[in-house]
Design an enzyme around this catalytic site. Structure first.
Site, PDB file in Angstrom:
ATOM      1  N   SER A  98     -42.705 -18.417 -14.321  1.00  0.00           N
ATOM      2  CA  SER A  98     -44.341 -17.533 -14.733  1.00  0.00           C
ATOM      3  C   SER A  98     -44.854 -18.012 -15.801  1.00  0.00           C
ATOM      4  O   SER A  98     -45.752 -17.478 -15.708  1.00  0.00           O
ATOM      5  CB  SER A  98     -43.161 -15.630 -14.714  1.00  0.00           C
ATOM      6  OG  SER A  98     -41.927 -16.151 -15.659  1.00  0.00           O
ATOM      7  N   ASP A 109     -38.515 -13.506 -19.940  1.00  0.00           N
ATOM      8  CA  ASP A 109     -37.730 -14.793 -20.892  1.00  0.00           C
ATOM      9  C   ASP A 109     -38.623 -16.107 -20.376  1.00  0.00           C
ATOM     10  O   ASP A 109     -39.607 -16.137 -19.994  1.00  0.00           O
ATOM     11  CB  ASP A 109     -36.109 -15.402 -19.666  1.00  0.00           C
ATOM     12  CG  ASP A 109     -36.463 -15.758 -18.435  1.00  0.00           C
ATOM     13  OD1 ASP A 109     -37.227 -15.120 -17.881  1.00  0.00           O
ATOM     14  OD2 ASP A 109     -35.504 -16.269 -17.916  1.00  0.00           O
ATOM     15  N   ASP A 111     -39.146 -19.662 -19.781  1.00  0.00           N
ATOM     16  CA  ASP A 111     -38.107 -21.142 -18.319  1.00  0.00           C
ATOM     17  C   ASP A 111     -38.813 -22.404 -19.545  1.00  0.00           C
ATOM     18  O   ASP A 111     -39.901 -22.674 -19.387  1.00  0.00           O
ATOM     19  CB  ASP A 111     -38.497 -21.389 -17.445  1.00  0.00           C
ATOM     20  CG  ASP A 111     -37.680 -20.042 -16.771  1.00  0.00           C
ATOM     21  OD1 ASP A 111     -36.467 -20.148 -17.254  1.00  0.00           O
ATOM     22  OD2 ASP A 111     -38.960 -19.588 -15.995  1.00  0.00           O
ATOM     23  N   ASP A 164     -34.320 -19.964 -21.482  1.00  0.00           N
ATOM     24  CA  ASP A 164     -33.390 -20.487 -20.649  1.00  0.00           C
ATOM     25  C   ASP A 164     -34.388 -22.297 -20.874  1.00  0.00           C
ATOM     26  O   ASP A 164     -34.760 -22.159 -20.173  1.00  0.00           O
ATOM     27  CB  ASP A 164     -33.322 -20.397 -19.106  1.00  0.00           C
ATOM     28  CG  ASP A 164     -33.202 -18.982 -18.495  1.00  0.00           C
ATOM     29  OD1 ASP A 164     -32.472 -18.373 -19.541  1.00  0.00           O
ATOM     30  OD2 ASP A 164     -32.969 -18.515 -17.875  1.00  0.00           O
ATOM     31  N   LYS A 225     -45.040  -9.718  -7.461  1.00  0.00           N
ATOM     32  CA  LYS A 225     -43.239 -10.237  -7.866  1.00  0.00           C
ATOM     33  C   LYS A 225     -42.648  -8.548  -9.096  1.00  0.00           C
ATOM     34  O   LYS A 225     -41.726  -8.474  -8.434  1.00  0.00           O
ATOM     35  CB  LYS A 225     -43.373 -11.135  -9.755  1.00  0.00           C
ATOM     36  CG  LYS A 225     -43.586 -12.374  -8.579  1.00  0.00           C
ATOM     37  CD  LYS A 225     -43.783 -13.453 -10.301  1.00  0.00           C
ATOM     38  CE  LYS A 225     -42.422 -13.207 -10.820  1.00  0.00           C
ATOM     39  NZ  LYS A 225     -42.446 -13.912 -12.497  1.00  0.00           N
ATOM     40  N   TYR A 234     -35.975  -9.882  -5.417  1.00  0.00           N
ATOM     41  CA  TYR A 234     -36.458 -10.339  -5.769  1.00  0.00           C
ATOM     42  C   TYR A 234     -34.770 -10.809  -7.099  1.00  0.00           C
ATOM     43  O   TYR A 234     -34.191 -10.048  -8.465  1.00  0.00           O
ATOM     44  CB  TYR A 234     -37.558 -10.231  -7.342  1.00  0.00           C
ATOM     45  CG  TYR A 234     -37.888 -10.657  -8.096  1.00  0.00           C
ATOM     46  CD1 TYR A 234     -39.040 -11.568  -8.026  1.00  0.00           C
ATOM     47  CD2 TYR A 234     -37.223 -11.588  -9.464  1.00  0.00           C
ATOM     48  CE1 TYR A 234     -39.311 -12.404  -8.404  1.00  0.00           C
ATOM     49  CE2 TYR A 234     -37.655 -11.625 -10.115  1.00  0.00           C
ATOM     50  CZ  TYR A 234     -38.772 -12.916  -9.715  1.00  0.00           C
ATOM     51  OH  TYR A 234     -39.194 -14.161 -10.582  1.00  0.00           O
TER      52      TYR A 234
END
Length: 671
Positions: A98, A109, A111, A164, A225, A234
């Protein structure tokens, strides 16, 4: 036409995707007004991050980039490389998900992918040395390495921001600052986990290149989303769809309506996917083969690919199915929700509803009469974090086992939200699954769904956790709606029935039985039996003598939150009776599927050229015609030649779920 006129004529518009667009029409004034209302709603819903929060993300990423560079330089020095190599040693941080797509919200978060040189390994250097470096930093909390995941990841919070972090070691001694991660050369001489780690960034870059308008794509994706989270669909790990899946679905709709604004794209999204004939795949581009030898999604060659229920194919080599976790039960739930969204959007276009109606939360605990409750406890919060991650990643297996052992006649609806009972003395969380009989199934009176074997098999697999610690326990129990614990409700008590739900029930009564969704019978139906009547109470049978005993469920007995021993499978050793599916209040999904879609115009059905698709096949690309159909018309009306290649199967792949002797079930009718 003269040669000069031909030279001056404008070039044809660029085609996005493997088929021609459904419509090139732009927005009307009414569309623009609805678009302004939608964007206003998204802002008021708090989906956009402030400039201060965005600046903090950039600052945190800058710190992580420096930590990664210092880590690689130190490893290079310790391993005796030359001073020049130490000076050139480098690691790069790329983002995906995202944040890379520009649709992240407050608290989301990040990524990220760390790309390092060939001599810096994932197992020893990343998960051990870098892990220890991060563990010693004050800014880092909740550090959790997940080595055995499909894509190995290190999860942590840096200055309060969730990260992450993946790692990819590429076959280069020096990682230069201008590395193009989209170049196929980065895949040379790397293993499968590295390919999967690299593909997150490669897929995000390709998505942004394959949509006609990035800004419209981002707004539409942000909207959908939010909708998916509100409607409980989701979650990739639970068997629904995650961020990349929703991005690919939205991108395909953007290709089909290249000039549409977000309000139009949201409406077209539900219109298209309500009509979609799964398992025909969603693809943004043709699937290309390469000489690197990695397997690509191809149900004609790969037996396992034939079992996928909802293929959504990634656009970067090697092209994979990003939604392999979807099961028949979760696909059913999502199709019901697509129909719900389509109905609301039709009302919005007719000025009969506001955008807020689309985002009403799904009333999960008012949609079924019977549930499975999965309680997870641990000695402390850190242990619970690791234990919960392990259990949650395997909840999908419980759904598959129940589908397998009941031949698909008992449907599960896993809800991708966790709930915490703060009154318990130990660290605790719980997940829930709705249970119902498959609509239309004829079942004999008195027959039962015995899922004890499925639950025991699931618990045995859970207890094989290699990092198990004392206090880590799991309890799976059957509860009815009236037994739902109060801590799952925000107000701390069970709310009364939603008025919209009640009105939907009245409007959906068109026969003796509701058609889909929860498959619930009307209360005035003589075949329906009161939940609390004597016949229902007598339907609970004692546990069979040959069932697996609790002592066999190592590593330890199951405890409740108060520390007392609890039977390992179903409380009171009960069996779920056929009344699981017989009824309850009508769910949102029941009403959804009673609404008939009125899509039928030529514009929305599409008129893709079969010749275009065939030409791609002749160039040795797998595309939208033949085995892999894409484009709305071909996808929604699969050709006869598809045969059994993409035939949807209700069975479970033996490689996914360990096979065991099936339960003896004779489920016919209560009539």
């Amino acid at each position: 036409m003269s040669s000069s006129e031909r030279m001056s004529s404008p070039p044809p518009p660029k085609q996005y995707g493997v088929t021609k667009p459904i419509s090139m029409a732009g927005p009307t004034e009414a569309d623009m007004q609805r678009n302004r209302e939608l964007e206003k709603f998204l802002v008021e819903a708090g989906l956009y991050e402030s400039k201060e929060e965005d600046a903090k993300r950039e600052q945190v990423l800058g710190r992580i980039r420096q930590i990664a560079k210092d880590w690689v330089k130190e490893l290079t020095r310790l391993r005796g490389y030359s001073d020049q190599m130490v000076e050139d040693a480098n690691a790069l941080i790329f983002t995906f998900g995202s944040y890379r797509l520009g649709v992240h919200g407050p608290g989301a978060d990040i990524d990220a992918l760390c790309v390092g040189p060939s001599y810096v390994s994932r197992e020893e250097d990343f998960f051990f040395i870098l892990h220890n470096i991060l563990a010693e930093m004050e800014e880092v909390t909740e550090l959790q390495p997940v080595l055995d995941a499909h894509v190995p990841v290190m999860k942590f919070k840096f200055d309060g921001l969730s990260i992450d972090l993946l790692y990819a070691s590429i076959s280069r001694l020096v990682v230069r600052e201008d590395l193009d991660i989209s170049d196929m050369s980065v895949l040379y001489d790397v293993d499968e986990p590295t390919v999967r780690s690299l593909n997150g960034c490669r897929v995000a870059d390709q998505i942004l290149k394959l949509v006609p308008n990035v800004e419209h794509f981002c707004t539409t994706l942000r909207c959908l989303k939010f909708w998916a989270k509100r409607r409980g669909v989701y979650s990739n790990v639970t068997g629904f769809l995650g961020g990349v899946n929703w991005a690919l679905l939205v991108a395909r709709v953007c290709q089909l309506y290249p000039n549409a604004v977000p309000s139009m794209l949201v409406s077209r999204f539900f219109r298209v996917y309500t009509m979609w004939r799964w398992p025909n795949p969603v693809m943004l581009c043709a699937i290309e083969e390469a000489e690197l030898g990695f397997s690509v999604w191809d149900p004609r060659k790969n037996r396992r690919d034939k079992t996928h229920h909802m293929p959504i194919i990634t656009p970067a080599y090697p092209c994979m199915n990003s939604s392999y976790n979807v099961s028949t039960s979760t696909l059913r739930v999502m199709m019901d929700q697509f129909q719900y969204g389509n109905t609301i959007c039709e009302e919005v276009e007719l000025n009969k509803a506001q955008w807020s109606a689309l985002f009403e939360p799904y009333l999960f605990f008012e949609s079924y009469r019977n549930y499975l409750q999965v309680d997870i406890v641990a000695a402390n919060a850190d242990d619970l974090l690791a234990w919960k991650g392990w259990v949650e990643s395997r909840l999908r297996q419980l759904t598959l086992m129940i589908e397998r052992d009941t031949y698909g006649k008992l449907q599960c609806h896993p809800y991708p939200h966790e709930y915490v009972d703060t009154s318990k003395p130990c660290a605790h969380c719980a997940f829930f699954m709705g249970l119902q009989r498959k609509p239309g199934e004829v079942v004999q009176e008195g027959q039962q769904f015995d899922i004890r074997g499925s639950v025991e098999e699931f618990k045995l697999s859970i207890n094989m956790y290699m990092f198990w610690k004392p206090g880590m326990e799991i309890c799976v129990s059957h509860i009815r709606r009236k037994q739902i614990p109060p801590y799952v409700f925000p107000e701390g008590y069970k709310r009364t029935r939603h008025p919209r739900l009640a009105s939907q029930q009245r409007s959906s009564e068109n026969g003796n039985e509701y058609q889909t969704g929860s498959g619930l019978k009307r209360k005035k139906d003589p075949e329906s039996v009161d939940q609390d009547g004597p016949e229902k109470r007598q339907s609970i049978s004692p546990q069979k003598q040959d069932s697996l005993s609790p002592e066999h469920l190592a590593p330890s007995s199951v405890r409740s939150g108060t520390g007392s021993n609890v039977e390992p499978v179903i409380p009171d050793k009960r069996v779920l009776n056929q009344e699981i599916a017989e009824g309850g209040d009508v769910s949102n999904s029941s009403v959804i599927t009673s609404v008939t879609s009125e899509v039928g115009s030529c514009e929305d059905v599409g008129n893709e050229s079969v010749a275009d698709s065939q030409s791609l096949l002749e160039n040795r690309h797998l595309d939208g015609n033949g085995a892999f159909q894409d484009g709305v018309h071909e996808e929604l009306e699969p050709n006869a030649g598809l045969g059994s290649v993409l035939q949807s199967t209700s069975g479970i792949d033996s490689e996914t779920v360990v096979q065991k002797p099936v339960m003896r079930l004779s489920l016919t009718s209560t009539a």
